[in-house]
Structures are given as structure tokens and as C-alpha cells.
Design a protein around this motif. Sequence first.
Motif, mmCIF file in Angstrom:
data_model
loop_
_atom_site.group_PDB
_atom_site.id
_atom_site.type_symbol
_atom_site.label_atom_id
_atom_site.label_comp_id
_atom_site.label_asym_id
_atom_site.label_seq_id
_atom_site.Cartn_x
_atom_site.Cartn_y
_atom_site.Cartn_z
ATOM 1 N N ASP A 1 -4.086 2.830 -12.701
ATOM 2 C CA ASP A 1 -4.714 1.973 -11.693
ATOM 3 C C ASP A 1 -4.595 0.517 -12.121
ATOM 4 O OD1 ASP A 1 -6.160 0.745 -9.699
ATOM 5 O OD2 ASP A 1 -8.076 1.660 -10.241
ATOM 6 N N ILE B 1 -0.813 -0.881 -4.547
ATOM 7 C CA ILE B 1 0.203 -0.720 -5.584
ATOM 8 C C ILE B 1 0.891 -2.062 -5.777
ATOM 9 C CG2 ILE B 1 2.060 0.008 -4.028
ATOM 10 C CD1 ILE B 1 2.714 2.154 -6.213
ATOM 11 N N LEU C 1 0.841 -1.195 0.000
ATOM 12 C CA LEU C 1 0.000 0.000 0.000
ATOM 13 C C LEU C 1 0.875 1.244 0.000
ATOM 14 C CD1 LEU C 1 -2.697 -0.921 2.693
ATOM 15 C CD2 LEU C 1 -2.931 -1.044 0.201
ATOM 16 N N THR C 2 0.399 2.303 -0.649
ATOM 17 C CA THR C 2 1.086 3.584 -0.593
ATOM 18 C C THR C 2 0.835 4.222 0.770
ATOM 19 O OG1 THR C 2 -0.806 4.802 -1.465
ATOM 20 C CG2 THR C 2 0.782 3.932 -3.081
ATOM 21 N N ALA D 1 -3.474 3.471 -0.865
ATOM 22 C CA ALA D 1 -3.844 2.955 -2.189
ATOM 23 C C ALA D 1 -3.037 1.689 -2.495
ATOM 24 C CB ALA D 1 -3.582 4.011 -3.255
ATOM 25 N N ASP E 1 -0.878 6.730 1.437
ATOM 26 C CA ASP E 1 -2.286 7.128 1.578
ATOM 27 C C ASP E 1 -3.252 5.946 1.478
ATOM 28 O OD1 ASP E 1 -2.106 6.656 -1.125
ATOM 29 O OD2 ASP E 1 -2.783 8.642 -1.742
#
Length: 170
Positions: free
Chosen positions: A101, A42, A35-36, A40, A38
Motif C-alpha cells: 500500500d 495506485i 485507480l485499479t 484502489a 476495483d
Amino acid sequence: MNALATETTVDRIDPLALRDVFGQFATGVTVVTTLTDDGAPIGLAANSFSSVSLDPPLVSWNLSLNAPSLSAFRTSPSFIINILCENSKDLALNFARPSEDKFAGVDWRPGLNGAPVLNQASAVLECETVQRFPGGDHEIYLGRVHQFNRCEKAPLLFYKGQFSQIGAGL
């Protein structure tokens, strides 16, 4: 033992020729996810995955210093190794190419620390990042396996720059 077709020395290594030599080693195909900052999801396709140790349970993989996801993997406490099955070529290509995405239309669930577990994977290793090491134009990640699972699906292989399957002319 057969003589090698060509030889080279450390003083004059051609990177493209070396890549061809590396291509002689058939590997499995994985998608490594995290996860990033924030939150999200990845991920990226990688064939540099390797088992390291059973006790403690450790694995490694390598990430290019030019990868757009480098900062996310550097700051995340965990990553997931999703080992792909022979029917996952499109999924591998999706994660191998740049995209806004990569998770659009991908069936996944949260794993360790929320990192994505791909439901299409034949095996999954949920890992805590233990160490990162410099490795030339890559960074080497060492992870401790906290959870894993697998199903009986044949693996997707990468050989000589192409996807392959067990028994497919290797």
C-alpha cells in the motif's frame, strides 16, 4: 566542443553504459497515479514525464512492461502527473519501491475520475489517456491535460542516479 569520453555504436550498446548516458540528463521527479479496476489508488515514481503540446494540451510518460501497475494504467481512462518538490524525496522513494500500500500515510485527494492527487506535489496535471504506444521494454502514454495547478516550490531533480536540487552541484 569536447570529445566524448567513450563511444559506442548501435551494434554493441551496453545497457548499463547507456543508462549512465541517460543519467547525464537531469529530470524532474513525478509520481503518476490512477485507480485499479476495483477503485484502489495506485502509483509509481517516474522521471520520463514530458510536455508534448500546448494546443491541444498533451503530455507523455513511459511505463515499464514489467511494472506491477501496468494493467491498471492500461484499463484506466485517466492518470495524474504529480510533480514533486525538493522536500519530497521520501515520497518519491515510497512510490519507487514495491509495496502493498504505497498510499498508507500519504496525503491525497481524488482528482479526475477519482485518480489520486498528492497534496505534497508542487504541480499536478490531471489527464485523460489519449493513446498508448509500444516503446521497446516500455509503453508510452499520451494524455490530454484536463486540469492543472501549481504552487511555488522548488522541484526535486534526478541526476546521475541520485536525487538532487537546483543549484546542488549540477
